[in-house]
Design a protein around this motif. Structure first.
Motif, PDB file in Angstrom:
ATOM      1  N   ARG A   1      56.549 -65.049-121.731  1.00 39.79           N
ATOM      2  CA  ARG A   1      55.850 -65.735-120.648  1.00 39.79           C
ATOM      3  C   ARG A   1      54.925 -66.801-121.218  1.00 39.79           C
ATOM      4  NH1 ARG A   1      53.474 -61.605-116.262  1.00 39.79           N
ATOM      5  NH2 ARG A   1      53.163 -63.631-115.267  1.00 39.79           N
ATOM      6  N   VAL A   2      54.687 -67.841-120.418  1.00 34.69           N
ATOM      7  CA  VAL A   2      53.779 -68.910-120.813  1.00 34.69           C
ATOM      8  C   VAL A   2      52.660 -68.987-119.786  1.00 34.69           C
ATOM      9  CG1 VAL A   2      53.510 -71.372-121.261  1.00 34.69           C
ATOM     10  CG2 VAL A   2      55.622 -70.212-121.947  1.00 34.69           C
ATOM     11  N   HIS A   3      51.450 -68.740-120.221  1.00 32.55           N
ATOM     12  CA  HIS A   3      50.272 -68.836-119.361  1.00 32.55           C
ATOM     13  C   HIS A   3      49.547 -70.148-119.642  1.00 32.55           C
ATOM     14  CE1 HIS A   3      50.040 -64.186-118.821  1.00 32.55           C
ATOM     15  NE2 HIS A   3      50.995 -64.743-118.113  1.00 32.55           N
ATOM     16  N   THR A   4      48.971 -70.716-118.592  1.00 30.67           N
ATOM     17  CA  THR A   4      48.304 -72.011-118.705  1.00 30.67           C
ATOM     18  C   THR A   4      46.806 -71.857-118.503  1.00 30.67           C
ATOM     19  OG1 THR A   4      50.273 -73.182-117.915  1.00 30.67           O
ATOM     20  CG2 THR A   4      48.171 -74.362-117.797  1.00 30.67           C
ATOM     21  N   LEU A   5      46.045 -72.496-119.368  1.00 29.10           N
ATOM     22  CA  LEU A   5      44.587 -72.505-119.282  1.00 29.10           C
ATOM     23  C   LEU A   5      44.100 -73.901-119.633  1.00 29.10           C
ATOM     24  CD1 LEU A   5      41.916 -70.828-118.954  1.00 29.10           C
ATOM     25  CD2 LEU A   5      42.008 -70.472-121.426  1.00 29.10           C
ATOM     26  N   ARG A   6      43.164 -74.433-118.841  1.00 32.47           N
ATOM     27  CA  ARG A   6      42.612 -75.765-119.109  1.00 32.47           C
ATOM     28  C   ARG A   6      41.132 -75.635-119.474  1.00 32.47           C
ATOM     29  NH1 ARG A   6      45.832 -77.308-114.211  1.00 32.47           N
ATOM     30  NH2 ARG A   6      47.713 -78.304-115.009  1.00 32.47           N
ATOM     31  N   LEU A   7      40.781 -76.219-120.612  1.00 32.89           N
ATOM     32  CA  LEU A   7      39.414 -76.159-121.114  1.00 32.89           C
ATOM     33  C   LEU A   7      38.976 -77.545-121.565  1.00 32.89           C
ATOM     34  CD1 LEU A   7      39.662 -72.927-123.324  1.00 32.89           C
ATOM     35  CD2 LEU A   7      38.753 -73.092-121.001  1.00 32.89           C
ATOM     36  N   ARG A   8      37.663 -77.773-121.519  1.00 33.64           N
ATOM     37  CA  ARG A   8      37.094 -79.036-121.999  1.00 33.64           C
ATOM     38  C   ARG A   8      35.858 -78.744-122.840  1.00 33.64           C
ATOM     39  NH1 ARG A   8      35.263 -82.154-117.319  1.00 33.64           N
ATOM     40  NH2 ARG A   8      33.105 -81.655-117.851  1.00 33.64           N
ATOM     41  N   ALA A   9      35.758 -79.404-123.968  1.00 32.03           N
ATOM     42  CA  ALA A   9      34.592 -79.269-124.842  1.00 32.03           C
ATOM     43  C   ALA A   9      33.704 -80.492-124.650  1.00 32.03           C
ATOM     44  CB  ALA A   9      35.025 -79.143-126.299  1.00 32.03           C
ATOM     45  N   ASP A  10      32.505 -80.265-124.155  1.00 31.29           N
ATOM     46  CA  ASP A  10      31.559 -81.361-123.911  1.00 31.29           C
ATOM     47  C   ASP A  10      30.523 -81.505-125.010  1.00 31.29           C
ATOM     48  OD1 ASP A  10      32.793 -81.990-121.527  1.00 31.29           O
ATOM     49  OD2 ASP A  10      31.497 -80.696-120.325  1.00 31.29           O
ATOM     50  N   ARG A  11      30.535 -80.597-125.989  1.00 32.43           N
ATOM     51  CA  ARG A  11      29.565 -80.647-127.077  1.00 32.43           C
ATOM     52  C   ARG A  11      30.267 -80.427-128.399  1.00 32.43           C
ATOM     53  NH1 ARG A  11      25.639 -75.976-125.855  1.00 32.43           N
ATOM     54  NH2 ARG A  11      24.842 -76.622-127.898  1.00 32.43           N
ATOM     55  N   ASP A  12      29.862 -81.191-129.393  1.00 32.90           N
ATOM     56  CA  ASP A  12      30.377 -80.998-130.742  1.00 32.90           C
ATOM     57  C   ASP A  12      29.462 -80.005-131.446  1.00 32.90           C
ATOM     58  OD1 ASP A  12      31.422 -81.082-133.226  1.00 32.90           O
ATOM     59  OD2 ASP A  12      30.978 -83.183-133.648  1.00 32.90           O
ATOM     60  N   THR A  13      29.804 -78.748-131.343  1.00 26.84           N
ATOM     61  CA  THR A  13      28.971 -77.671-131.871  1.00 26.84           C
ATOM     62  C   THR A  13      29.873 -76.611-132.486  1.00 26.84           C
ATOM     63  OG1 THR A  13      27.244 -76.068-131.260  1.00 26.84           O
ATOM     64  CG2 THR A  13      28.985 -76.438-129.665  1.00 26.84           C
ATOM     65  N   PRO A  14      29.394 -75.834-133.454  1.00 26.03           N
ATOM     66  CA  PRO A  14      30.248 -74.815-134.076  1.00 26.03           C
ATOM     67  C   PRO A  14      30.774 -73.816-133.051  1.00 26.03           C
ATOM     68  CG  PRO A  14      28.272 -75.157-135.393  1.00 26.03           C
ATOM     69  CD  PRO A  14      28.071 -75.916-134.114  1.00 26.03           C
ATOM     70  N   MET A  15      32.074 -73.604-133.059  1.00 25.19           N
ATOM     71  CA  MET A  15      32.713 -72.667-132.140  1.00 25.19           C
ATOM     72  C   MET A  15      33.799 -71.899-132.871  1.00 25.19           C
ATOM     73  SD  MET A  15      33.126 -74.605-128.488  1.00 25.19           S
ATOM     74  CE  MET A  15      33.252 -76.289-129.113  1.00 25.19           C
TER      75      MET A  15
ATOM     76  N   LEU B   1      36.857 -84.424-128.031  1.00 26.47           N
ATOM     77  CA  LEU B   1      35.581 -84.279-127.327  1.00 26.47           C
ATOM     78  C   LEU B   1      35.650 -84.900-125.927  1.00 26.47           C
ATOM     79  CD1 LEU B   1      32.540 -83.517-127.461  1.00 26.47           C
ATOM     80  CD2 LEU B   1      32.126 -85.810-128.374  1.00 26.47           C
ATOM     81  N   GLY B   2      35.215 -84.136-124.931  1.00 22.73           N
ATOM     82  CA  GLY B   2      35.124 -84.632-123.567  1.00 22.73           C
ATOM     83  C   GLY B   2      36.441 -84.778-122.845  1.00 22.73           C
ATOM     84  N   ARG B   3      37.550 -84.277-123.404  1.00 18.79           N
ATOM     85  CA  ARG B   3      38.858 -84.390-122.771  1.00 18.79           C
ATOM     86  C   ARG B   3      39.332 -83.019-122.294  1.00 18.79           C
ATOM     87  NH1 ARG B   3      41.156 -89.323-124.408  1.00 18.79           N
ATOM     88  NH2 ARG B   3      39.404 -90.782-124.602  1.00 18.79           N
ATOM     89  N   MET B   4      39.975 -83.011-121.120  1.00 19.37           N
ATOM     90  CA  MET B   4      40.533 -81.768-120.595  1.00 19.37           C
ATOM     91  C   MET B   4      41.838 -81.466-121.329  1.00 19.37           C
ATOM     92  SD  MET B   4      40.230 -79.206-118.560  1.00 19.37           S
ATOM     93  CE  MET B   4      38.936 -79.722-117.411  1.00 19.37           C
ATOM     94  N   VAL B   5      41.910 -80.270-121.925  1.00 24.61           N
ATOM     95  CA  VAL B   5      43.073 -79.864-122.711  1.00 24.61           C
ATOM     96  C   VAL B   5      43.780 -78.724-121.985  1.00 24.61           C
ATOM     97  CG1 VAL B   5      43.890 -78.953-124.911  1.00 24.61           C
ATOM     98  CG2 VAL B   5      41.955 -80.548-124.860  1.00 24.61           C
ATOM     99  N   GLU B   6      45.075 -78.866-121.825  1.00 18.37           N
ATOM    100  CA  GLU B   6      45.884 -77.799-121.238  1.00 18.37           C
ATOM    101  C   GLU B   6      46.519 -76.983-122.357  1.00 18.37           C
ATOM    102  OE1 GLU B   6      48.570 -78.207-117.648  1.00 18.37           O
ATOM    103  OE2 GLU B   6      50.079 -78.046-119.252  1.00 18.37           O
ATOM    104  N   PHE B   7      46.234 -75.687-122.371  1.00 21.65           N
ATOM    105  CA  PHE B   7      46.811 -74.772-123.351  1.00 21.65           C
ATOM    106  C   PHE B   7      47.961 -74.018-122.697  1.00 21.65           C
ATOM    107  CE2 PHE B   7      42.442 -75.389-124.760  1.00 21.65           C
ATOM    108  CZ  PHE B   7      42.606 -75.622-126.115  1.00 21.65           C
ATOM    109  N   ARG B   8      49.115 -74.036-123.342  1.00 24.00           N
ATOM    110  CA  ARG B   8      50.281 -73.272-122.899  1.00 24.00           C
ATOM    111  C   ARG B   8      50.467 -72.131-123.876  1.00 24.00           C
ATOM    112  NH1 ARG B   8      54.107 -78.639-122.004  1.00 24.00           N
ATOM    113  NH2 ARG B   8      52.849 -79.587-120.322  1.00 24.00           N
ATOM    114  N   ILE B   9      50.166 -70.944-123.424  1.00 25.04           N
ATOM    115  CA  ILE B   9      49.935 -69.810-124.326  1.00 25.04           C
ATOM    116  C   ILE B   9      51.045 -68.779-124.186  1.00 25.04           C
ATOM    117  CG2 ILE B   9      48.282 -67.997-124.921  1.00 25.04           C
ATOM    118  CD1 ILE B   9      46.198 -69.883-123.396  1.00 25.04           C
TER     119      ILE B   9
END
Length: 283
Positions: free
Chosen positions: A206-220, A174-182
């Motif tokens: 190929r490896v694509h990079t995406l950075r996401l952050r979850a600021d709420r603990d909610t069903p996803m 929660l609240g941390r920036m996560v880097e996804f290597r896809i």
């Protein structure tokens, strides 16, 4: 007489050639109930575990803001076009040719589209960094490998060592920036968590990079957003938002990766068995 017709009896009052006509229309509560039901359905579509209109992170919030902005802008443009059309038809005399039609072409066909599209281009350019997370330092790294029909997540620590893995289930602090290597092992897939941000393709080699952050603990819920074969609908995964210091404990309880299905004529290299049914509530 049917109830719907009995509730609406056309009777009205007026004068027509000495005859009094009653036109009194009584509406029942059905119209109000139908309107309330329709509004409830529309509002219900604005939420849910995969709703882009209920963002739970900065990237998704920026995408939602841009969507509402474009909706409002083009609604104004649409009403403006209708107003101009009404004004033209009201003032134009039958058989009269339009006066100075080149002005309409210049302003309506050139100036207005260029201004609107240029404004959206500038807005999209300025907000693209917030959508992709470019320029922000990640707090955690997760390798994402897509394959028919499975999502494989590997979690890395600050020293780039793998500390755990999960199958068809993703955990984010929660609240941390996560880097996804896809990436992908077989065909093109697409990694997408609508409540956190946009989608990005998973392409073999190929490896694509995406950075996401979850600021709420909610069903996803995340899913594959690129048709990848007959079991494409089953490539979904729940997203668990956990406290940063609880991630290691969560990883320790994950089951081992299931064995692959044996090779066949349709899949010479074998395939991963789908963990979820197409209509299953994975949350």
């Amino acid at each position: 007489m049917p109830v719907g017709l009995a509730d609406r009896q056309p009777v009205a009052r007026g004068h027509w050639g000495g005859t009094i006509i009653d036109i009194r229309i009584r509406f029942s509560g059905h119209a109000g109930a139908a309107s309330a039901g329709l509004m409830a359905v529309l509002l219900g579509a604005c939420s849910g575990p995969q709703s882009m209109l209920a963002p739970a992170g900065p990237a998704a919030a920026e995408i939602a803001r841009g969507g509402w902005l474009m909706t409002g802008l083009f609604t104004v443009v649409w009403f403006g076009v209708l107003a101009l059309l009404w004004h033209t038809l009201r003032r134009r005399e039958p058989g009269a040719a339009p006066r100075r039609p080149e002005r309409l072409i210049l302003w309506g066909g050139v100036v207005l589209p260029v201004v609107v599209v240029a404004a959206l281009l500038v807005y999209g350019t300025l907000t693209s960094a917030r959508v992709t997370g470019v320029g922000e330092e990640p707090d955690a790294v997760i390798d994402v490998t897509a394959r028919q029909w499975q999502w494989h997540f590997r979690y890395r620590d600050a020293d780039d060592r793998i500390i755990g893995e999960s199958i068809d289930e993703l955990a984010m602090p929660l609240g941390r920036m996560v880097e996804f290597r896809i990436t992908s092992e077989d065909v093109i897939h697409s990694f997408w968590i609508p409540r956190l941000g946009g989608k990005i393709d998973a392409i073999p080699g190929r490896v694509h990079t995406l950075r996401l952050r979850a600021d709420r603990d909610t069903p996803m819920r995340g899913q594959c957003a690129e048709f990848c074969g007959l079991e494409h609908a089953r490539m979904v995964f729940p997203v668990r938002i956990v406290a940063p210091d609880a991630l290691a404990d969560w990883l320790a309880t994950r089951p081992a990766r299931p064995d692959d299905e044996p090779p066949s004529a349709d899949a010479p290299a074998g395939r991963a068995p789908p963990r979820h049914r197409a209509s299953e509530n994975v949350l």
